[in-house]
Design a protein around this motif. Structure first.
Motif, mmCIF file in Angstrom:
data_model
loop_
_atom_site.group_PDB
_atom_site.id
_atom_site.type_symbol
_atom_site.label_atom_id
_atom_site.label_comp_id
_atom_site.label_asym_id
_atom_site.label_seq_id
_atom_site.Cartn_x
_atom_site.Cartn_y
_atom_site.Cartn_z
ATOM 1 N N GLY A 148 -0.194 13.161 -8.854
ATOM 2 C CA GLY A 148 0.478 12.488 -7.749
ATOM 3 C C GLY A 148 -0.186 11.176 -7.381
ATOM 4 N N GLY A 149 -1.520 11.148 -7.433
ATOM 5 C CA GLY A 149 -2.244 9.914 -7.142
ATOM 6 C C GLY A 149 -1.954 8.837 -8.182
ATOM 7 N N LEU A 150 -1.923 9.238 -9.457
ATOM 8 C CA LEU A 150 -1.585 8.285 -10.525
ATOM 9 C C LEU A 150 -0.151 7.785 -10.370
ATOM 10 C CD1 LEU A 150 -3.199 10.129 -13.587
ATOM 11 C CD2 LEU A 150 -3.991 7.992 -12.563
ATOM 12 N N PHE A 151 0.742 8.692 -9.973
ATOM 13 C CA PHE A 151 2.149 8.342 -9.790
ATOM 14 C C PHE A 151 2.312 7.357 -8.630
ATOM 15 C CE2 PHE A 151 6.567 9.782 -8.399
ATOM 16 C CZ PHE A 151 7.206 9.069 -9.387
ATOM 17 N N GLN A 152 1.704 7.683 -7.486
ATOM 18 C CA GLN A 152 1.810 6.810 -6.317
ATOM 19 C C GLN A 152 1.166 5.447 -6.571
ATOM 20 O OE1 GLN A 152 -0.462 7.923 -2.812
ATOM 21 N NE2 GLN A 152 1.174 7.254 -1.454
ATOM 22 N N GLY A 153 -0.006 5.446 -7.198
ATOM 23 C CA GLY A 153 -0.675 4.182 -7.503
ATOM 24 C C GLY A 153 0.156 3.305 -8.418
ATOM 25 N N SER A 154 0.822 3.916 -9.396
ATOM 26 C CA SER A 154 1.662 3.153 -10.325
ATOM 27 C C SER A 154 2.892 2.598 -9.622
ATOM 28 C CB SER A 154 2.084 4.050 -11.497
ATOM 29 O OG SER A 154 0.957 4.501 -12.216
ATOM 30 N N LEU A 155 3.478 3.394 -8.717
ATOM 31 C CA LEU A 155 4.633 2.916 -7.957
ATOM 32 C C LEU A 155 4.265 1.711 -7.103
ATOM 33 C CD1 LEU A 155 6.214 6.305 -6.761
ATOM 34 C CD2 LEU A 155 7.026 4.820 -8.601
ATOM 35 N N ILE A 156 3.095 1.774 -6.455
ATOM 36 C CA ILE A 156 2.633 0.654 -5.633
ATOM 37 C C ILE A 156 2.403 -0.577 -6.499
ATOM 38 C CG2 ILE A 156 0.720 -0.184 -4.199
ATOM 39 C CD1 ILE A 156 0.421 2.663 -3.129
ATOM 40 N N GLN A 157 1.838 -0.365 -7.703
ATOM 41 C CA GLN A 157 1.581 -1.484 -8.604
ATOM 42 C C GLN A 157 2.883 -2.144 -9.056
ATOM 43 O OE1 GLN A 157 -1.805 -2.170 -9.374
ATOM 44 N NE2 GLN A 157 -0.928 -4.134 -9.961
ATOM 45 N N ILE A 158 3.892 -1.327 -9.374
ATOM 46 C CA ILE A 158 5.194 -1.874 -9.761
ATOM 47 C C ILE A 158 5.803 -2.651 -8.600
ATOM 48 C CG2 ILE A 158 7.562 -1.282 -10.432
ATOM 49 C CD1 ILE A 158 6.409 1.137 -11.925
ATOM 50 N N ALA A 159 5.683 -2.095 -7.382
ATOM 51 C CA ALA A 159 6.246 -2.756 -6.205
ATOM 52 C C ALA A 159 5.576 -4.098 -5.949
ATOM 53 C CB ALA A 159 6.090 -1.853 -4.978
ATOM 54 N N MET A 160 4.277 -4.192 -6.216
ATOM 55 C CA MET A 160 3.543 -5.438 -5.989
ATOM 56 C C MET A 160 4.010 -6.559 -6.907
ATOM 57 S SD MET A 160 -0.407 -4.221 -5.504
ATOM 58 C CE MET A 160 -0.985 -3.374 -4.018
ATOM 59 N N ASP A 161 4.642 -6.192 -8.025
ATOM 60 C CA ASP A 161 5.089 -7.210 -8.992
ATOM 61 C C ASP A 161 6.533 -7.651 -8.754
ATOM 62 O OD1 ASP A 161 2.636 -7.129 -10.272
ATOM 63 O OD2 ASP A 161 3.236 -5.502 -11.610
ATOM 64 N N GLN A 162 7.131 -7.186 -7.656
ATOM 65 C CA GLN A 162 8.516 -7.544 -7.362
ATOM 66 C C GLN A 162 8.578 -8.809 -6.500
ATOM 67 O OE1 GLN A 162 10.653 -5.769 -9.203
ATOM 68 N NE2 GLN A 162 8.779 -4.709 -9.831
ATOM 69 N N LYS A 163 9.682 -9.013 -5.817
ATOM 70 C CA LYS A 163 9.967 -10.246 -5.068
ATOM 71 C C LYS A 163 8.839 -10.596 -4.107
ATOM 72 C CE LYS A 163 14.255 -10.666 -3.621
ATOM 73 N NZ LYS A 163 14.835 -11.711 -4.470
ATOM 74 N N LYS A 164 8.246 -11.769 -4.289
ATOM 75 C CA LYS A 164 7.095 -12.178 -3.477
ATOM 76 C C LYS A 164 7.457 -12.429 -2.018
ATOM 77 C CE LYS A 164 4.078 -12.050 -6.736
ATOM 78 N NZ LYS A 164 3.031 -11.006 -6.699
ATOM 79 N N ASP A 165 8.688 -12.872 -1.775
ATOM 80 C CA ASP A 165 9.065 -13.181 -0.398
ATOM 81 C C ASP A 165 9.508 -11.949 0.381
ATOM 82 O OD1 ASP A 165 11.309 -12.905 -2.004
ATOM 83 O OD2 ASP A 165 12.524 -14.217 -0.744
ATOM 84 N N LYS A 166 9.464 -10.758 -0.268
ATOM 85 C CA LYS A 166 9.883 -9.517 0.393
ATOM 86 C C LYS A 166 8.833 -8.420 0.244
ATOM 87 C CE LYS A 166 14.012 -10.977 1.620
ATOM 88 N NZ LYS A 166 14.390 -11.117 3.044
ATOM 89 N N GLN A 167 7.570 -8.794 0.079
ATOM 90 C CA GLN A 167 6.533 -7.800 -0.204
ATOM 91 C C GLN A 167 6.340 -6.802 0.939
ATOM 92 O OE1 GLN A 167 4.306 -6.852 -2.842
ATOM 93 N NE2 GLN A 167 6.028 -7.828 -3.877
ATOM 94 N N SER A 168 6.339 -7.273 2.169
ATOM 95 C CA SER A 168 6.166 -6.358 3.302
ATOM 96 C C SER A 168 7.366 -5.435 3.459
ATOM 97 C CB SER A 168 5.937 -7.136 4.595
ATOM 98 O OG SER A 168 4.663 -7.734 4.595
ATOM 99 N N THR A 169 8.557 -5.969 3.230
ATOM 100 C CA THR A 169 9.766 -5.152 3.315
ATOM 101 C C THR A 169 9.747 -4.066 2.246
ATOM 102 O OG1 THR A 169 11.007 -7.051 4.134
ATOM 103 C CG2 THR A 169 12.274 -5.196 3.301
#
Length: 453
Positions: A368-389
């Motif tokens: 679960g930790g590996l899964f959550q960490g990977s999801l966060i990493q993928i999210a960090m590489d998405q739209k820069k102007d919507k990172q907090s959203t």
């Protein structure tokens, strides 16, 4: 215009801000659980009523995650984080000096809003860093998110015994001051100040739905008649469809409906929901399992149930050893480990032991930790102007999944039946969870292949 911080610049202030904000907001989720009986006696109210201090904190946290992220993207993560620390610290101070149950409960609602601002914008701030720094920050973020739920009950017990329940809240105040100090030191280059039209219609409709939903959830406490409940329910559904229609057409919506049409963001949102769902099931069912079937002391059971969170912490170090892409980590390590955990629980349900459970829980926590960490990493590489959203969306779906998983497992296990049938019910619960994770594995294979392509 969004700017990414140069990796050569020192970012200790960002590390401290992100870790402190996520740690504080997750710590206060369970730090007061052991004090509920004390609150009940001191304020002269029922346990059910004072329990609102826990449920409303979670409710307001979940509701304000996406709006909190939206505010971060609109005004900048720096301003939103300062507001989050100030609000969290101020409401903690009010809670610490509460003279009535109502005052405590209202203060906890304010804490939930502050926690939402912190969680969404800590993830948003991390997503604006350089690639090298994002990888480092991911490890610290996972540690902060994991340590909060582990230390909450144990740390709360120590404070309660030595100083009294007031310090459960007052201890947040100096930490929030430290958080504000380091937030002020963050360079303006990491702020995403994108001035667009304020979505006033979306905000009004959102808060109308908020009031309606809270009224329905606590309709018994408000003594609402059946016809009033039906009217509120139908009105809420009608407002929801209008809200979706407006938000899907707005260029800068209050709720990011359009973001969910992007396959990668939709994947991390659904993945966060499934991770929260499985976490809610295992964390709510495990104590009941040992209380009913083994009869261990409550403090011993609490120690056993830390196996899964410890596995999440180990995943931070495991990720460094594996050193693979997020796609490979999810498909080769994370989801298979989670599937193995629930398969083991399914097959040993009729002969459960501490050894069997700890092995399964550690595997679940690690995967679960590996899964959550990977999801966060993928999210960090998405739209820069919507990172907090996007960060708010992840925490929204995960916390929502935890609530759904907990509610479903407790509803399934609350029936008073014979021990043999009871064990069969646990087996059914583990089997359903295994099936859900199997579907998630197939969806992950298809989605991650499509994202990569």
């Amino acid at each position: 215009m969004t700017k990414v911080v140069d990796s050569s610049k020192p970012i200790y202030s960002i590390y401290i801000t992100c870790c402190l904000g996520l740690f504080l907001s997750t710590l206060d989720t369970g730090i007061i659980n052991l004090a509920l009986n004390t609150f009940s006696i001191d304020f002269g109210v029922s346990l059910k009523y004072i329990g609102l201090s826990v449920t409303l904190y979670l409710l307001f946290l979940i509701i304000f995650l996406v709006p909190g992220g939206w505010l971060g993207d609109f005004w900048g993560q720096k301003i939103a984080l300062i507001a989050g620390f100030v609000l969290f610290g101020l409401t903690s101070l009010i809670a610490g000096f509460s003279e009535s149950a109502n005052q405590l409960i209202i203060a906890r609602c304010g804490q939930g809003i502050g926690a939402a601002l912190l969680q969404a914008n800590c993830l948003g701030l991390a997503g604006l860093q350089s690639c090298k720094q994002k990888i480092r920050l991911n490890s610290f973020i996972m540690l902060a998110i994991s340590l909060g739920p582990i230390l909450g009950p144990s740390f709360g017990g120590v404070i309660l015994k030595l100083w009294g329940w007031q310090f459960l809240f007052l201890i947040n105040v100096p930490l929030c001051i430290v958080g504000c100090f380091f937030s002020l030191k963050i360079t303006k280059a990491v702020n995403t100040l994108k001035r667009e039209t304020f979505d006033l219609k979306g905000m009004i409709l959102f808060f109308m739905m908020l009031v309606a939903c809270v009224s329905l959830i606590y309709s018994d406490n408000l003594n609402l008649l059946l016809i009033e409940k039906n009217f509120i329910g139908i009105s809420t559904l009608f407002i929801f469809f209008i809200f979706l229609r407006i938000e899907s057409k707005c260029s800068n919506p209050f709720f990011p409906v359009k973001l969910l049409f992007i396959s990668s963001i939709r994947y991390v949102s659904i993945g966060s929901l499934i991770f929260g769902l499985t976490a809610g099931i295992i964390f709510s069912a495990s104590p009941l399992l040992f209380i009913r079937e083994a009869g261990y002391p409550i403090d011993y059971i609490g120690l056993i149930c830390t196996a899964a969170p410890i596995g999440v912490i180990l995943s931070v170090f495991g990720r460094k050893v594996i050193n693979s892409s997020c796609n490979k980590i999810i498909l080769i390590y994370a989801l298979p480990l989670m599937l193995f955990a629930f398969a083991l629980l399914f097959f040993v349900s009729f002969n459960i032991s501490i050894f069997n459970y700890v092995i399964a829980a550690l595997c679940y926590g690690l995967g679960g930790g590996l899964f959550q960490g990977s999801l966060i990493q993928i999210a960090m590489d998405q739209k820069k102007d919507k990172q907090s959203t996007i960060g708010g969306l992840l925490r929204l779906f995960q916390n929502g999944g935890i609530i759904i998983g907990s509610a479903c497992s407790l509803m399934l296990l609350e029936a008073k039946i014979s021990p043999l049938e009871n064990i069969s019910t646990y087996q059914k619960l583990w089997g359903i969870t295994f099936s859900v994770l199997s579907i998630m594995f197939v969806y992950s294979y298809v989605s991650l292949f499509r994202i990569k392509k």
